[in-house]
Design a protein around this motif. Structure first.
Motif, PDB file in Angstrom:
ATOM      1  N   LEU A  14       6.028   1.356  13.494  1.00 10.85           N
ATOM      2  CA  LEU A  14       7.040   1.211  12.444  1.00 10.85           C
ATOM      3  C   LEU A  14       7.427   2.554  11.831  1.00 10.85           C
ATOM      4  O   LEU A  14       6.596   3.468  11.726  1.00 10.85           O
ATOM      5  N   TYR A  15       8.688   2.656  11.435  1.00  5.79           N
ATOM      6  CA  TYR A  15       9.148   3.797  10.646  1.00  5.79           C
ATOM      7  C   TYR A  15       8.897   3.501   9.168  1.00  5.79           C
ATOM      8  O   TYR A  15       8.599   2.361   8.784  1.00  5.79           O
ATOM      9  N   LYS A  16       9.048   4.533   8.305  1.00  4.68           N
ATOM     10  CA  LYS A  16       8.780   4.362   6.875  1.00  4.68           C
ATOM     11  C   LYS A  16       9.612   3.232   6.273  1.00  4.68           C
ATOM     12  O   LYS A  16       9.118   2.416   5.494  1.00  4.68           O
ATOM     13  N   VAL A  17      10.902   3.186   6.617  1.00  3.83           N
ATOM     14  CA  VAL A  17      11.774   2.156   6.045  1.00  3.83           C
ATOM     15  C   VAL A  17      11.326   0.766   6.472  1.00  3.83           C
ATOM     16  O   VAL A  17      11.427  -0.203   5.706  1.00  3.83           O
ATOM     17  N   GLU A  18      10.797   0.657   7.685  1.00  5.47           N
ATOM     18  CA  GLU A  18      10.325  -0.642   8.168  1.00  5.47           C
ATOM     19  C   GLU A  18       9.018  -1.050   7.476  1.00  5.47           C
ATOM     20  O   GLU A  18       8.768  -2.240   7.251  1.00  5.47           O
ATOM     21  N   VAL A  19       8.191  -0.063   7.146  1.00  2.38           N
ATOM     22  CA  VAL A  19       6.961  -0.363   6.405  1.00  2.38           C
ATOM     23  C   VAL A  19       7.315  -0.956   5.045  1.00  2.38           C
ATOM     24  O   VAL A  19       6.690  -1.922   4.584  1.00  2.38           O
ATOM     25  N   ARG A  20       8.338  -0.403   4.402  1.00  4.82           N
ATOM     26  CA  ARG A  20       8.764  -0.933   3.110  1.00  4.82           C
ATOM     27  C   ARG A  20       9.346  -2.338   3.252  1.00  4.82           C
ATOM     28  O   ARG A  20       9.124  -3.210   2.413  1.00  4.82           O
ATOM     29  N   GLN A  21      10.101  -2.552   4.319  1.00  3.59           N
ATOM     30  CA  GLN A  21      10.639  -3.898   4.557  1.00  3.59           C
ATOM     31  C   GLN A  21       9.505  -4.900   4.740  1.00  3.59           C
ATOM     32  O   GLN A  21       9.552  -6.020   4.216  1.00  3.59           O
ATOM     33  N   LEU A  22       8.470  -4.497   5.466  1.00  2.00           N
ATOM     34  CA  LEU A  22       7.319  -5.363   5.674  1.00  2.00           C
ATOM     35  C   LEU A  22       6.616  -5.653   4.346  1.00  2.00           C
ATOM     36  O   LEU A  22       6.207  -6.787   4.080  1.00  2.00           O
ATOM     37  N   GLY A  23       6.484  -4.632   3.519  1.00  2.00           N
ATOM     38  CA  GLY A  23       5.845  -4.810   2.223  1.00  2.00           C
ATOM     39  C   GLY A  23       6.568  -5.831   1.364  1.00  2.00           C
ATOM     40  O   GLY A  23       5.934  -6.671   0.704  1.00  2.00           O
ATOM     41  N   ARG A  24       7.907  -5.784   1.403  1.00  2.00           N
ATOM     42  CA  ARG A  24       8.694  -6.758   0.624  1.00  2.00           C
ATOM     43  C   ARG A  24       8.505  -8.167   1.193  1.00  2.00           C
ATOM     44  O   ARG A  24       8.407  -9.144   0.446  1.00  2.00           O
ATOM     45  N   MET A  25       8.466  -8.275   2.522  1.00  2.00           N
ATOM     46  CA  MET A  25       8.260  -9.581   3.150  1.00  2.00           C
ATOM     47  C   MET A  25       6.903 -10.172   2.777  1.00  2.00           C
ATOM     48  O   MET A  25       6.751 -11.396   2.657  1.00  2.00           O
ATOM     49  N   LEU A  26       5.924  -9.308   2.555  1.00  2.00           N
ATOM     50  CA  LEU A  26       4.588  -9.762   2.188  1.00  2.00           C
ATOM     51  C   LEU A  26       4.462 -10.033   0.693  1.00  2.00           C
ATOM     52  O   LEU A  26       3.406 -10.475   0.233  1.00  2.00           O
ATOM     53  N   GLY A  27       5.531  -9.743  -0.052  1.00  2.00           N
ATOM     54  CA  GLY A  27       5.517 -10.011  -1.482  1.00  2.00           C
ATOM     55  C   GLY A  27       4.815  -8.963  -2.321  1.00  2.00           C
ATOM     56  O   GLY A  27       4.419  -9.241  -3.466  1.00  2.00           O
ATOM     57  N   LEU A  28       4.661  -7.760  -1.803  1.00  2.00           N
ATOM     58  CA  LEU A  28       4.022  -6.694  -2.567  1.00  2.00           C
ATOM     59  C   LEU A  28       4.939  -6.237  -3.694  1.00  2.00           C
ATOM     60  O   LEU A  28       6.166  -6.251  -3.547  1.00  2.00           O
ATOM     61  N   PRO A  29       4.392  -5.798  -4.823  1.00  2.00           N
ATOM     62  CA  PRO A  29       5.213  -5.348  -5.949  1.00  2.00           C
ATOM     63  C   PRO A  29       5.986  -4.077  -5.626  1.00  2.00           C
ATOM     64  O   PRO A  29       5.544  -3.264  -4.795  1.00  2.00           O
ATOM     65  N   ASP A  30       7.130  -3.891  -6.288  1.00  2.00           N
ATOM     66  CA  ASP A  30       7.958  -2.710  -6.052  1.00  2.00           C
ATOM     67  C   ASP A  30       7.195  -1.415  -6.311  1.00  2.00           C
ATOM     68  O   ASP A  30       7.460  -0.384  -5.684  1.00  2.00           O
ATOM     69  N   SER A  31       6.260  -1.440  -7.268  1.00  2.00           N
ATOM     70  CA  SER A  31       5.502  -0.237  -7.592  1.00  2.00           C
ATOM     71  C   SER A  31       4.722   0.285  -6.385  1.00  2.00           C
ATOM     72  O   SER A  31       4.449   1.487  -6.282  1.00  2.00           O
ATOM     73  N   LEU A  32       4.370  -0.608  -5.466  1.00  2.00           N
ATOM     74  CA  LEU A  32       3.691  -0.207  -4.241  1.00  2.00           C
ATOM     75  C   LEU A  32       4.686   0.057  -3.110  1.00  2.00           C
ATOM     76  O   LEU A  32       4.579   1.048  -2.391  1.00  2.00           O
ATOM     77  N   VAL A  33       5.662  -0.824  -2.969  1.00  2.00           N
ATOM     78  CA  VAL A  33       6.628  -0.704  -1.874  1.00  2.00           C
ATOM     79  C   VAL A  33       7.451   0.573  -1.986  1.00  2.00           C
ATOM     80  O   VAL A  33       7.727   1.244  -0.979  1.00  2.00           O
ATOM     81  N   GLU A  34       7.856   0.944  -3.208  1.00  2.00           N
ATOM     82  CA  GLU A  34       8.719   2.103  -3.406  1.00  2.00           C
ATOM     83  C   GLU A  34       7.941   3.403  -3.592  1.00  2.00           C
ATOM     84  O   GLU A  34       8.539   4.454  -3.802  1.00  2.00           O
ATOM     85  N   ARG A  35       6.643   3.309  -3.541  1.00  2.00           N
ATOM     86  CA  ARG A  35       5.833   4.511  -3.740  1.00  2.00           C
ATOM     87  C   ARG A  35       6.136   5.544  -2.658  1.00  2.00           C
ATOM     88  O   ARG A  35       6.260   5.216  -1.479  1.00  2.00           O
ATOM     89  N   HIS A  36       6.252   6.811  -3.052  1.00  2.00           N
ATOM     90  CA  HIS A  36       6.575   7.857  -2.094  1.00  2.00           C
ATOM     91  C   HIS A  36       5.409   8.089  -1.134  1.00  2.00           C
ATOM     92  O   HIS A  36       4.237   8.014  -1.543  1.00  2.00           O
ATOM     93  N   PRO A  37       5.710   8.366   0.139  1.00  2.00           N
ATOM     94  CA  PRO A  37       4.643   8.657   1.103  1.00  2.00           C
ATOM     95  C   PRO A  37       3.818   9.852   0.642  1.00  2.00           C
ATOM     96  O   PRO A  37       4.359  10.822   0.088  1.00  2.00           O
ATOM     97  N   PHE A  38       2.526   9.778   0.843  1.00  2.00           N
ATOM     98  CA  PHE A  38       1.623  10.876   0.466  1.00  2.00           C
ATOM     99  C   PHE A  38       0.865  11.308   1.712  1.00  2.00           C
ATOM    100  O   PHE A  38       0.401  10.463   2.482  1.00  2.00           O
ATOM    101  N   PRO A  39       0.766  12.610   1.951  1.00  2.00           N
ATOM    102  CA  PRO A  39       0.120  13.071   3.191  1.00  2.00           C
ATOM    103  C   PRO A  39      -1.345  12.665   3.262  1.00  2.00           C
ATOM    104  O   PRO A  39      -2.085  12.766   2.275  1.00  2.00           O
ATOM    105  N   GLY A  40      -1.767  12.200   4.423  1.00  2.00           N
ATOM    106  CA  GLY A  40      -3.157  11.804   4.611  1.00  2.00           C
ATOM    107  C   GLY A  40      -4.140  12.908   4.272  1.00  2.00           C
ATOM    108  O   GLY A  40      -5.169  12.662   3.626  1.00  2.00           O
ATOM    109  N   PRO A  41      -3.870  14.169   4.674  1.00  2.00           N
ATOM    110  CA  PRO A  41      -4.792  15.261   4.329  1.00  2.00           C
ATOM    111  C   PRO A  41      -4.701  15.681   2.863  1.00  2.00           C
ATOM    112  O   PRO A  41      -5.282  16.694   2.476  1.00  2.00           O
ATOM    113  N   GLY A  42      -3.931  14.941   2.051  1.00  2.00           N
ATOM    114  CA  GLY A  42      -3.773  15.320   0.652  1.00  2.00           C
ATOM    115  C   GLY A  42      -2.810  16.483   0.500  1.00  2.00           C
ATOM    116  O   GLY A  42      -2.044  16.821   1.407  1.00  2.00           O
ATOM    117  N   LEU A  43      -2.865  17.140  -0.652  1.00  2.00           N
ATOM    118  CA  LEU A  43      -1.923  18.215  -0.932  1.00  2.00           C
ATOM    119  C   LEU A  43      -2.269  19.514  -0.200  1.00  2.00           C
ATOM    120  O   LEU A  43      -1.545  20.491  -0.320  1.00  2.00           O
TER     121      LEU A  43
END
Length: 330
Positions: A114-143
């Motif tokens: 999945l691409y980032k936009v598709e991950v957000r679409q999936l989150g909405r389909m699962l009923g996750l709150p906007d605060s999680l769905v719209e959260r900006h991507p954060f790098p796995g290795p941190g800052l």
């Protein structure tokens, strides 16, 4: 409570910082972080007799492509008709140790196609709150990957580049949009077409004629914002050795930029970057911009800005590829 009793937090920051203390090359930093993560994971799993466990990762499709792994279709099947993509940047979830675990069937990646936009679409389909769905991507290795470091020498790209010529070309383009240009003495990873580039940024700031005499900060009008975007595209396309532009939002009157020495991976620099990242997030939320911008990464840049009005230098951070802001007086 049932879940929390089986969650174990491991603070391995000292191990990561020790291994990164003298490293300044982005690719080596990324690979070290990815390999060290797996080493810590395996060590902690063995402590708890979890040798037969599976590791879950939030890998998404661009992680594989940007790492330069073998091309796949969106269904995850190999596509032998396509050439392997160029490595833009190695993702921590695609280092050699991870790939060995994947080959051994020890990794679960439910979002890998999945691409980032598709991950957000999936989150909405699962009923996750906007605060999680719209959260900006954060790098796995941190800052750590957004903390540019130096080896106390000007980068090879800066030495090879005819800086005066590039600055003159950039200023010729910038002047058409009311902007002056300075080539920064740092190198950053970027992408031109489908290929990785490790080149120099140009810092844009307003020409004196575009600001009032008593102004210390530049307030962008909508027309100036559009002009800056057009100017950025032209400079990156036409000026050799330049891969991005950053826009100086303050202070005005910067006439010289120098490389900061001893800019290593330290707790203090990471704390400064976290502070800047937090401030920017608060600003975006305050002005209802957070959900309209899909991502706005903040990068700490090891340069000092010198102004004609003051001998006090300023340390700068940039956000995304076209904007920047000073964080504090040195």
């Amino acid at each position: 409570h049932g879940v929390s009793s089986n969650v174990h937090f491991v603070d391995a920051s000292a191990e990561f910082l020790q291994g990164l203390s003298e490293e300044w090359q982005p690719e080596k930093k990324r690979k070290f972080i990815g390999e060290k993560f797996i080493q810590v994971y395996e060590r902690e799993a063995n402590k708890r007799n979890l040798q037969n466990c599976l590791m879950a990762q939030g890998t998404i499709y661009p992680d594989t492509i940007e790492t330069g792994a073998a091309p796949t279709t969106k269904e995850g099947k190999g596509d032998s008709s396509s050439a392997a993509p160029d490595t833009i940047k190695t993702h921590h979830n695609r280092v050699s140790l991870v790939m060995e675990m994947i080959a051994a069937g020890k990794v679960i990646e439910p979002l890998a196609d999945l691409y980032k936009v598709e991950v957000r679409q999936l989150g909405r389909m699962l009923g996750l709150p906007d605060s999680l769905v719209e959260r900006h991507p954060f790098p796995g290795p941190g800052l750590a990957v957004r903390l540019l470091c130096t080896n106390n020498e000007l980068p090879q790209q800066y030495k090879k580049c005819d800086v005066d010529t590039s600055a003159m070309q950039a200023n010729t383009i910038g002047s058409q949009y009311g902007l002056s240009a300075v080539v920064l003495p740092v190198a950053s990873v970027g992408c031109k077409g489908d290929a990785r580039c490790y080149e120099l940024p140009v810092m844009l700031s307003p020409l004196p004629s575009t600001t009032s005499e008593d102004s210390t900060q530049w307030a962008l009008s909508e027309a100036q914002q559009k002009a800056a975007h057009i100017c950025t595209s032209e400079i990156v396309k036409l000026v050799p050795h330049i891969n991005r532009c950053i826009l100086l939002l303050g202070p005005l009157g910067v006439n010289r930029v120098t490389l900061k020495k001893n800019a290593h991976m330290t707790q203090d620099r990471l704390a400064l970057l976290r502070k800047a990242d937090y401030k920017l997030t608060k600003i975006l939320l305050k002005h209802s911009l957070y959900s309209t911008i899909w991502q706005c990464p903040v990068v700490l840049v090891p340069v000092t800005l010198h102004t004609s009005a003051s001998e006090q230098p300023q340390t700068g951070v940039w956000s995304h590829s076209t904007t920047g802001m000073p964080e504090h007086h040195a």
